[in-house]
Scaffold this motif. Structure first.
Motif, PDB file in Angstrom:
ATOM      1  N   UNK A 195       0.738  -1.097  -0.081  1.00 46.61           N
ATOM      2  CA  UNK A 195       0.129  -0.029   0.051  1.00 46.61           C
ATOM      3  C   UNK A 195       0.834   1.270   0.028  1.00 46.61           C
ATOM      4  N   UNK A 196       1.793   1.351   0.724  1.00 44.30           N
ATOM      5  CA  UNK A 196       2.749   2.355   0.665  1.00 44.30           C
ATOM      6  C   UNK A 196       3.440   2.613  -0.546  1.00 44.30           C
ATOM      7  N   UNK A 197       3.515   1.656  -1.148  1.00 44.45           N
ATOM      8  CA  UNK A 197       4.370   1.893  -2.503  1.00 44.45           C
ATOM      9  C   UNK A 197       3.317   2.384  -3.609  1.00 44.45           C
ATOM     10  N   UNK A 198       2.184   2.078  -3.343  1.00 39.89           N
ATOM     11  CA  UNK A 198       1.006   2.441  -4.308  1.00 39.89           C
ATOM     12  C   UNK A 198       0.194   3.832  -4.302  1.00 39.89           C
ATOM     13  N   UNK A 199       0.296   4.276  -2.779  1.00 43.09           N
ATOM     14  CA  UNK A 199      -0.520   5.626  -2.455  1.00 43.09           C
ATOM     15  C   UNK A 199       0.105   6.337  -1.338  1.00 43.09           C
ATOM     16  N   UNK A 200      -0.192   7.513  -1.387  1.00 46.93           N
ATOM     17  CA  UNK A 200       0.359   8.503  -0.502  1.00 46.93           C
ATOM     18  C   UNK A 200      -0.684   8.030   1.040  1.00 46.93           C
ATOM     19  N   UNK A 201       0.340   8.265   2.078  1.00 45.36           N
ATOM     20  CA  UNK A 201       0.014   7.953   3.455  1.00 45.36           C
ATOM     21  C   UNK A 201       0.533   9.152   4.132  1.00 45.36           C
ATOM     22  N   UNK A 202      -0.285   9.519   5.185  1.00 47.23           N
ATOM     23  CA  UNK A 202       0.036  10.602   6.081  1.00 47.23           C
ATOM     24  C   UNK A 202       0.622   9.910   7.552  1.00 47.23           C
ATOM     25  N   UNK A 203       0.014   8.815   7.975  1.00 51.19           N
ATOM     26  CA  UNK A 203       0.262   8.131   9.072  1.00 51.19           C
ATOM     27  C   UNK A 203       0.032   6.702   9.271  1.00 51.19           C
ATOM     28  N   UNK A 204       0.760   5.764   9.727  1.00 53.48           N
ATOM     29  CA  UNK A 204       0.676   4.406   9.776  1.00 53.48           C
ATOM     30  C   UNK A 204       0.431   3.985  11.260  1.00 53.48           C
TER      31      UNK A 204
END
Length: 311
Positions: A38-47
């Motif tokens: 998921x991290x490699x496919x879309x922008x994320x602000x927090x895990x």
């Protein structure tokens, strides 16, 4: 809208997802492998991730973040006592670990501050419906004990019974001593118990406030020399020493040469405060916030919360 990646294979994720979706877009996956995809496919602000995951664990995921996405912060959640795996927290430099089930207000407050980096300093951003506030400015080590005495008497004048008053006295003394001495480069003077006067324009602020159910304390210096690594090291050392003491009780081993006061105040704070936060703006400002519930049966925090302003 900010996006949170929630990594959790347990039923608890449904409760967290429902809570988070009131404020954020949430992508939910079950494993570290799926999280990395998921991290490699879309922008994320927090895990936000469970510590124990199918296959890889959250530490592997955190390590991946540190290597490839250093700008994405993370919060770990766990049912376990964090002291049982603090060596891994210390080694990997993880600043935020929450015990589940989470306190919902505390959880959302932390998530918001980590994502936005806004409103991270000041008791008014951690305590709702403040009734009274009192502030004291310290410019000399000779003010430390009188300040602590004033703090305790003020809290009692507000109608709060201070449980473990002597221990709270010790905690506040150590926290303020560190802010006055260590933060301003007077470590040698502290070790030699030499009084110091801070330079012109330097000071430490202590702020108290309360609402109907709790009182809170903030200790602020304006040097910003405290780091996440120093905090984790102090806690790790305190946990190691506690384990040594417990072992010595069983074996009778003399451990006097292995025990120091390092981390004592932080460790006691972790045991007694309902909530606590370390807020760091590197080389500018450090604030330690302590919240104490008036209810003697209120749950004490076993979580770790270090908020860094890295902008």
């Amino acid at each position: 809208m900010n996006t949170i990646l929630l990594v959790d294979h347990t039923e608890y994720k449904h409760q967290l997802q429902k809570l988070l979706e009131q404020h954020y877009a949430v992508v939910s996956v079950d494993s570290a492998y799926d999280a990395i995809s998921t991290l490699n496919m879309q922008d994320v602000d927090l895990v936000i991730s469970q510590v124990e995951l199918p296959g890889d664990n959250a530490f592997d995921l955190y390590n991946y973040l540190q290597k490839h996405y250093t700008y994405i912060p993370a919060i770990m959640i766990t049912e376990k006592d964090i002291d049982t795996f603090f060596d891994k927290i210390f080694t990997q430099g993880i600043g935020n670990v929450l015990k589940i089930p989470v306190n919902e207000n505390e959880f959302i407050n932390l998530v918001d501050k980590i994502i936005s980096r806004k409103n991270i300093f000041g008791l008014e951003h951690y305590v709702n419906n403040i009734t009274n506030t009192n502030s004291i400015r310290i410019t000399s080590s000779k003010q430390i004990q009188p300040t602590v005495d004033t703090m305790l008497s003020t809290i009692e004048s507000w109608g709060f019974a201070i449980k473990n008053k002597s221990v709270i006295n010790l905690i506040l003394n150590e926290m303020i001593i560190n802010a006055v001495y260590h933060s301003h480069g007077y470590t040698r003077e502290k070790e030699m118990r030499i009084p110091v006067e801070l330079k012109s324009g330097q000071y430490v602020d202590v702020t108290l406030c309360h609402n109907a159910s709790l009182y809170a304390i903030a200790i602020t210096d304006y040097q910003g020399t405290l780091t996440k690594e120093k905090i984790l090291q102090s806690i790790h050392k305190a946990i190691e020493q506690e384990q040594l003491i417990l072992k010595a009780v069983e074996t009778g081993e003399d451990i006097s040469d292995k025990i120091s006061e390092t981390g004592r105040g932080i460790d006691l704070m972790r045991k007694l405060a309902s909530e606590f936060y370390f807020i760091i703006q590197q080389n500018k400002r450090t604030e330690i916030i302590l919240l104490f519930e008036s209810d003697p049966n209120a749950k004490k925090s076993s979580s770790l919360k270090i908020i860094e302003d890295i902008h």
